[in-house]
Write a protein that holds these residues in place. Structure first.
Motif, PDB file in Angstrom:
ATOM      1  N   ILE A  90       0.875  -1.172   0.000  1.00  0.00           N
ATOM      2  CA  ILE A  90       0.000   0.000   0.000  1.00  0.00           C
ATOM      3  C   ILE A  90       0.906   1.214   0.000  1.00  0.00           C
ATOM      4  O   ILE A  90       1.483   1.585   1.025  1.00  0.00           O
ATOM      5  CB  ILE A  90      -0.929   0.017   1.227  1.00  0.00           C
ATOM      6  N   ALA A 116       1.686   5.075  -0.319  1.00  0.00           N
ATOM      7  CA  ALA A 116       1.089   6.408  -0.182  1.00  0.00           C
ATOM      8  C   ALA A 116       1.896   7.392  -1.020  1.00  0.00           C
ATOM      9  O   ALA A 116       3.090   7.589  -0.791  1.00  0.00           O
ATOM     10  CB  ALA A 116       1.091   6.840   1.280  1.00  0.00           C
ATOM     11  N   VAL A 167       0.408   8.618   7.360  1.00  0.00           N
ATOM     12  CA  VAL A 167      -0.064   7.612   6.404  1.00  0.00           C
ATOM     13  C   VAL A 167       0.386   6.209   6.819  1.00  0.00           C
ATOM     14  O   VAL A 167      -0.353   5.238   6.608  1.00  0.00           O
ATOM     15  CB  VAL A 167       0.378   7.918   4.956  1.00  0.00           C
ATOM     16  N   ALA A 222      -0.346   2.561   5.403  1.00  0.00           N
ATOM     17  CA  ALA A 222       0.566   2.522   4.256  1.00  0.00           C
ATOM     18  C   ALA A 222       1.811   1.712   4.607  1.00  0.00           C
ATOM     19  O   ALA A 222       2.320   1.783   5.729  1.00  0.00           O
ATOM     20  CB  ALA A 222       0.966   3.933   3.846  1.00  0.00           C
ATOM     21  N   ARG A 259      -1.837   1.988  -4.795  1.00  0.00           N
ATOM     22  CA  ARG A 259      -1.262   3.285  -4.450  1.00  0.00           C
ATOM     23  C   ARG A 259      -2.380   4.287  -4.342  1.00  0.00           C
ATOM     24  O   ARG A 259      -3.337   4.258  -5.113  1.00  0.00           O
ATOM     25  CB  ARG A 259      -0.271   3.707  -5.542  1.00  0.00           C
ATOM     26  N   GLY A 277      -3.093   8.590  -2.767  1.00  0.00           N
ATOM     27  CA  GLY A 277      -2.568   9.780  -2.112  1.00  0.00           C
ATOM     28  C   GLY A 277      -2.942  11.008  -2.908  1.00  0.00           C
ATOM     29  O   GLY A 277      -3.542  10.934  -3.989  1.00  0.00           O
ATOM     30  N   ASN A 328      -3.800  13.004   3.172  1.00  0.00           N
ATOM     31  CA  ASN A 328      -3.304  11.724   2.672  1.00  0.00           C
ATOM     32  C   ASN A 328      -3.681  10.560   3.584  1.00  0.00           C
ATOM     33  O   ASN A 328      -4.000   9.470   3.098  1.00  0.00           O
ATOM     34  CB  ASN A 328      -1.776  11.784   2.530  1.00  0.00           C
ATOM     35  N   VAL A 346      -5.514   6.970   2.613  1.00  0.00           N
ATOM     36  CA  VAL A 346      -4.979   5.643   2.924  1.00  0.00           C
ATOM     37  C   VAL A 346      -5.958   4.859   3.782  1.00  0.00           C
ATOM     38  O   VAL A 346      -6.184   3.662   3.548  1.00  0.00           O
ATOM     39  CB  VAL A 346      -3.614   5.770   3.618  1.00  0.00           C
ATOM     40  N   SER A 347      -6.561   5.499   4.760  1.00  0.00           N
ATOM     41  CA  SER A 347      -7.548   4.814   5.608  1.00  0.00           C
ATOM     42  C   SER A 347      -8.708   4.278   4.777  1.00  0.00           C
ATOM     43  O   SER A 347      -9.184   3.155   4.996  1.00  0.00           O
ATOM     44  CB  SER A 347      -8.068   5.768   6.686  1.00  0.00           C
ATOM     45  N   VAL A 374      -7.506   1.206   2.866  1.00  0.00           N
ATOM     46  CA  VAL A 374      -7.396   0.039   3.754  1.00  0.00           C
ATOM     47  C   VAL A 374      -8.776  -0.533   4.047  1.00  0.00           C
ATOM     48  O   VAL A 374      -8.961  -1.760   4.082  1.00  0.00           O
ATOM     49  CB  VAL A 374      -6.661   0.430   5.053  1.00  0.00           C
TER      50      VAL A 374
END
Length: 241
Positions: free
Chosen positions: A3, A5, A33, A38, A208, A210, A226, A230-231, A234
């Motif tokens: 993952i 970022a 992140v 990330a 990826r 961001g 960012n 990412v959250s 996920v």
């Protein structure tokens, strides 16, 4: 699943209130992140004016701050012509790097890309082949250097999801026919960012996300930062499991 970022890209300062530009901002963002899930961080170094820059005196302090902020987390940097438009000057700058990133992305359809790739191989920096087109994929397969790369990043630039997915399919077909089995990361930009992220998750590809790729969350509203992107990514991985 990786993952990655992508914190800032080639966006101008002020493009988003939370876009990290200075080394301190980038380092703080990296902590957030990584806390959000990330596993790697990708950055475009910036000089004191906020412009992209590949000069050693710009990259070295940035890497120092990042490694202090997120020790053990791989750091990737761009070598794209968006950061240094002159291919020959770019080569010279990369040659003069003192501190080295863990990996670097090389856009294979850009002038001078293979020369930079060979230089980074000699300097023992992991290489990511950034493929924006079928032509870029073909360059990788005939370069004789495919085995020297560690990952492939498939990043179609088409504005619609259908067009982007068509390019992804064509690129992967070229790689498959040539027997290139490197791990593949798939990402889109702007309108295609979240649909391609979902496609990547479903196909068990690396992902990826961001502010480099999108300023919007999956619901289409402006993201907070960012870490929020990412959250959300996920959460989509968890929902697919």
């Amino acid at each position: 699943m990786r993952i990655v970022a992508c914190l800032n890209g080639d966006r101008r300062p002020g493009a988003h209130p939370a876009l990290p530009v200075s080394p301190d901002q980038v380092a703080a963002d990296a902590r957030w992140v990584v806390a959000a899930g990330a596993t790697e961080v990708h950055v475009h170094p910036r000089d004191g004016r906020g412009d992209q820059a590949l000069e050693p005196q710009v990259l070295t302090p940035l890497l120092e701050k990042l490694r202090a902020a997120v020790p053990g987390v791989p750091i990737s940097v761009t070598t794209g012509l968006s950061a240094e438009p002159d291919p020959w000057r770019r080569y010279d700058l990369v040659q003069r790097w003192g501190a080295l990133p863990d990996s670097a992305t090389v856009h294979l359809d850009e002038p001078g890309a293979m020369e930079v790739a060979r230089l980074l191989i000699d300097r023992q920096v992991d290489l990511e082949a950034a493929l924006r087109s079928v032509q870029a994929a073909r360059i990788l397969t005939v370069s004789g250097l495919a085995e020297e790369f560690t990952h492939v990043v498939i990043e179609p630039r088409e504005p619609t999801v259908a067009q982007a997915l068509e390019t992804v399919t064509a690129i992967e077909a070229v790689l498959d026919r040539a027997g290139v089995t490197l791990p593949r990361l798939l990402h889109g930009t702007e309108r295609t960012a979240w649909p391609l992220l979902d496609t990547a998750i479903a196909a068990d590809r690396d992902i990826r996300i961001g502010l480099e790729d999108t300023l919007l969350g999956p619901d289409g509203t402006e993201t907070e930062d960012n870490a929020a992107l990412v959250s959300a990514a996920v959460a989509r991985i968890s929902a697919h499991a």
